[in-house]
Design an enzyme around this catalytic site. Structure first.
Site, PDB file in Angstrom:
ATOM      1  CE  LYS A  10      10.824  37.804 -30.423  1.00 17.00           C
ATOM      2  NZ  LYS A  10      11.850  37.895 -31.446  1.00 17.00           N
ATOM      3  CD  GLU A  61      18.734  41.604 -17.201  1.00 18.13           C
ATOM      4  OE1 GLU A  61      17.971  40.699 -17.601  1.00 18.13           O
ATOM      5  OE2 GLU A  61      19.902  41.741 -17.601  1.00 18.13           O
ATOM      6  N   GLY A 106      13.735  41.848 -31.219  1.00 18.50           N
ATOM      7  CA  GLY A 106      13.637  42.792 -30.101  1.00 18.50           C
ATOM      8  C   GLY A 106      14.024  44.212 -30.475  1.00 18.50           C
ATOM      9  NE  ARG A 107      19.519  43.251 -33.478  1.00 19.44           N
ATOM     10  CZ  ARG A 107      19.454  41.946 -33.180  1.00 19.44           C
ATOM     11  NH1 ARG A 107      18.928  41.562 -32.043  1.00 19.44           N
ATOM     12  NH2 ARG A 107      19.911  41.040 -34.018  1.00 19.44           N
ATOM     13  CD  GLU A 131      20.744  42.517 -28.983  1.00 21.43           C
ATOM     14  OE1 GLU A 131      19.612  42.771 -29.421  1.00 21.43           O
ATOM     15  OE2 GLU A 131      20.977  42.360 -27.770  1.00 21.43           O
ATOM     16  CG  HIS A 155      31.613  72.422 -25.477  1.00 19.12           C
ATOM     17  ND1 HIS A 155      32.408  73.543 -25.500  1.00 19.12           N
ATOM     18  CD2 HIS A 155      30.553  72.676 -26.273  1.00 19.12           C
ATOM     19  CE1 HIS A 155      31.821  74.463 -26.270  1.00 19.12           C
ATOM     20  NE2 HIS A 155      30.695  73.949 -26.750  1.00 19.12           N
ATOM     21  CE  LYS A 212      19.907  37.438 -22.362  1.00 17.43           C
ATOM     22  NZ  LYS A 212      18.825  37.149 -23.287  1.00 17.43           N
TER      23      LYS A 212
HETATM   24  O1  F6P Z   1      19.555  40.023 -24.260  1.00 22.58           O
HETATM   25  C1  F6P Z   1      19.267  40.555 -25.496  1.00 22.58           C
HETATM   26  C2  F6P Z   1      17.799  40.587 -25.767  1.00 22.58           C
HETATM   27  O2  F6P Z   1      17.334  39.349 -26.135  1.00 22.58           O
HETATM   28  C3  F6P Z   1      17.462  41.636 -26.806  1.00 22.58           C
HETATM   29  O3  F6P Z   1      17.637  41.202 -28.086  1.00 22.58           O
HETATM   30  C4  F6P Z   1      16.068  41.965 -26.443  1.00 22.58           C
HETATM   31  O4  F6P Z   1      15.658  43.164 -27.024  1.00 22.58           O
HETATM   32  C5  F6P Z   1      16.186  42.029 -24.937  1.00 22.58           C
HETATM   33  O5  F6P Z   1      17.078  41.006 -24.611  1.00 22.58           O
HETATM   34  C6  F6P Z   1      14.907  41.880 -24.182  1.00 22.58           C
HETATM   35  O6  F6P Z   1      14.293  40.658 -24.450  1.00 22.58           O
HETATM   36  P1  F6P Z   1      12.797  40.400 -24.067  1.00 22.58           P
HETATM   37  O7  F6P Z   1      11.950  41.361 -24.803  1.00 22.58           O
HETATM   38  O8  F6P Z   1      12.518  38.988 -24.446  1.00 22.58           O
HETATM   39  O9  F6P Z   1      12.669  40.607 -22.563  1.00 22.58           O
END
Ligand code: F6P
Length: 545
Positions: free
Chosen positions: A205, A211, A265-266, A351, A382, A510
């Site tokens: 987003k 990452e 995002g979620r 979150e 189990h 972060k």
């Molecule tokens: O670190 C949390 C977050 O902002 C989430 O809410 C989001 O889904 C994820 O990181 C990834 O963010 P982006 O889509 O901006 O890479």
């Protein structure tokens, strides 16, 4: 400001004192209509919530509390594009993404539906090109592998849906998901792939997530060992709100699929973040998923509170978290293809509702979001079910049960379902000391040996669970299920007077990671950290190969 001062909350508190020892077993014995009373059907989906520590009075009081916080007004505010994510100044409109009725949804005086539909059309056209082979890799070969590079909401939702809809997968297309910055994730994925036939979807987003950008850069380096810079356009597309960063990364913005700041995002799998889903199962099936989500939206928005599945599930959560002091909530799908469902729900819920500050900015003094966890049945039985049955904590469980499998292997499905139902029944009923004694006597135990073993075999029971039952895991049903949990989380956030749509709690880590990284990458003097972090950095420097 605080729900603790609401008369309906206080009334629930008193009611809790009255019925906290109420036995579900007895309630079932007393009332043959308990299942009918405490179950709701919405189309093909059934919620059986009769195995909860409730009476009709409990439900009435929970509904009264929801009413007291004006839940219906809040629902309308969300659906109509009000800026209910006030800390980020944003509307919350994942429901517009699946608004298959296409009624106008206004944000800042503008209907967002034309934009939503335009992106869906662009996704459809792109999928058609990839599937038909009009979109070819640099050596004119058809795309066979989609690699989604994203994390959190830009990974968990689409990855879960692709797993769950594997029976709908298009022949000749595989979907892969790389999220972790641990190089193992990318390397072990790429080692199986051919750059000539691989398409990367870089999903972020913000397009600034460390990452994702690191993985995307490494993926491009891998690709460039086979193709040229000019070929990148055929193998990398992006999903983002941030055209500038997408262009900076080197992806043609013509190959960017837009999302908007009002998509959390979620909550984003319904948007272009769902592109890997559409590429994997086809746009028709992606639209079926949206249809299911929309069905649940209509249910949530229009059904009276007593017949409203997300509302009832949300309020039952409040009952256990705030009155019974439950710390966690397990979601256990009896469908192997829903293996990643609990992880997606974990992000969605934790979150959203992992907050200690209310909407007005004050610290709150009651419990909010629980720890969400779970794995597919029967495996969990189990492993951790011991604790759910005989541990010292109360852990409400949702059993998610499709009646029919996409892989109907002779007796497997009946055995699976029998186990799911048995767990729910066992949690409710338990096994009394008298019942254990009777069993042990039958097995030949007596005297001291019997007395010594007996307490270990007692099940306290009276442990709550819901059953969500449906005919088969279709795209529509999956859409309904995900939307159901989204709305459940929303209901709880309203009761707790928190903003369920921001996530400031992920920022500190972060920031600190950015500060630590240079210390790990050089041998210069270590910047200011606590002694533990400093010594760990030193040790890492010495151990590094
Ligand atoms: O670190 C949390 C977050 O902002 C989430 O809410 C989001 O889904 C994820 O990181 C990834 O963010 P982006 O889509 O901006 O890479």
């Amino acid at each position: 400001m605080t729900p603790l001062n609401i008369a309906e909350w206080q009334s629930l508190d008193r009611h809790y004192s009255d019925i906290k020892y109420l036995s579900m077993r007895e309630q079932f014995a007393l009332d043959s209509g308990r299942f009918e009373r405490f179950s709701i059907r919405s189309g093909d989906l059934l919620l059986d919530y009769s195995k909860n520590r409730i009476t009709q009075e409990t439900i009435d009081k929970l509904i009264a509390l929801a009413d007291a916080v004006n839940i219906q007004e809040w629902i309308e505010r969300m659906f109509s594009g009000d800026q209910i994510n006030h800390t980020e100044g944003r509307a919350v409109l994942h429901t517009a993404l699946r608004n298959r009725s296409n009624t106008p949804v206004m944000v800042d005086g503008q209907d967002v539906m034309p934009q939503v539909n335009a992106v869906l059309d662009k996704m459809a056209a792109f999928c058609e090109q990839v599937h038909s082979g009009k979109w070819l890799g640099f050596s004119n070969k058809k795309i066979t592998d989609i690699v989604n590079i994203g994390i959190g909401g830009s990974d968990l939702g689409p990855a879960m849906i692709c797993d769950a809809l594997e029976p709908y997968g298009i022949d000749g297309i595989q979907a892969h998901f790389v999220s972790n910055v641990d190089g193992t994730d990318l390397s072990t994925t790429l080692e199986k792939l051919n750059p000539e036939t691989t398409l990367f979807v870089v999903a972020s987003k913000t397009f600034t997530t460390q990452e994702t950008i690191t993985n995307a850069q490494s993926a491009r380096n891998w690709f460039l060992k086979a193709g040229t810079q000019a070929d990148v356009a055929k193998h990398f597309v992006a999903v983002s709100t941030n055209a500038k960063e997408v262009a900076k990364f080197g992806i043609d913005t013509a190959n960017m699929f837009e999302i908007w700041d009002w998509v959390g995002g979620r909550y984003s799998l319904w948007s272009a973040i769902g592109l890997p889903i559409a590429l994997y199962v086809g746009m028709d099936n992606f639209l079926r998923l949206l249809d299911g989500g929309h069905e649940m939206d209509k249910h949530f928005r229009t059904k009276p509170l007593a017949e409203n599945i997300p509302l009832i599930m949300g309020m039952l959560g409040i009952w256990y978290i705030n009155f019974f002091n439950a710390q966690t909530h397990a979601i256990v799908p009896y469908d192997h293809s829903l293996a990643r469902f609990p992880s997606h729900m974990q992000q969605l819920d934790m979150e959203s509702n992992g907050k200690f500050i209310n909407r007005q900015g004050a610290r709150i003094s009651y419990k909010t979001g629980p720890v969400i966890w779970g794995t597919p049945g029967t495996n969990g039985q189990h492993a951790y079910f011991q604790l759910i049955h005989q541990g010292t904590q109360l852990i409400p469980v949702d059993f998610v049960l499709p009646v029919n499998s996409h892989y109907p292997e002779c007796d497997h499905q009946s055995i699976l379902l029998a186990n799911g139902l048995a767990q729910s029944e066992a949690l409710m009923k338990g096994k009394t000391a008298e019942e254990v004694r009777e069993e042990l006597v039958k097995e030949g135990y007596e005297g001291k040996a019997l007395d010594a073993l007996l307490p270990h075999k007692v099940f306290p029971g009276n442990r709550p669970s819901n059953v969500l039952l449906f005919p088969k895991l279709t795209p529509e049903m999956l859409g309904q299920l995900v939307a159901l949990y989204e709305h459940k989380v929303f209901v709880q956030g309203v009761i707790w007077n928190i903003n369920s749509f921001d996530q400031w709690g992920v920022e500190l880590g972060k920031q600190l990671a950015k500060a630590i990284l240079p210390d790990l990458q050089s041998n210069a003097e270590i910047s200011v950290h606590d002694s533990s972090t400093t010594e760990l950095i030193r040790l890492i420097r010495t151990l590094r190969q």
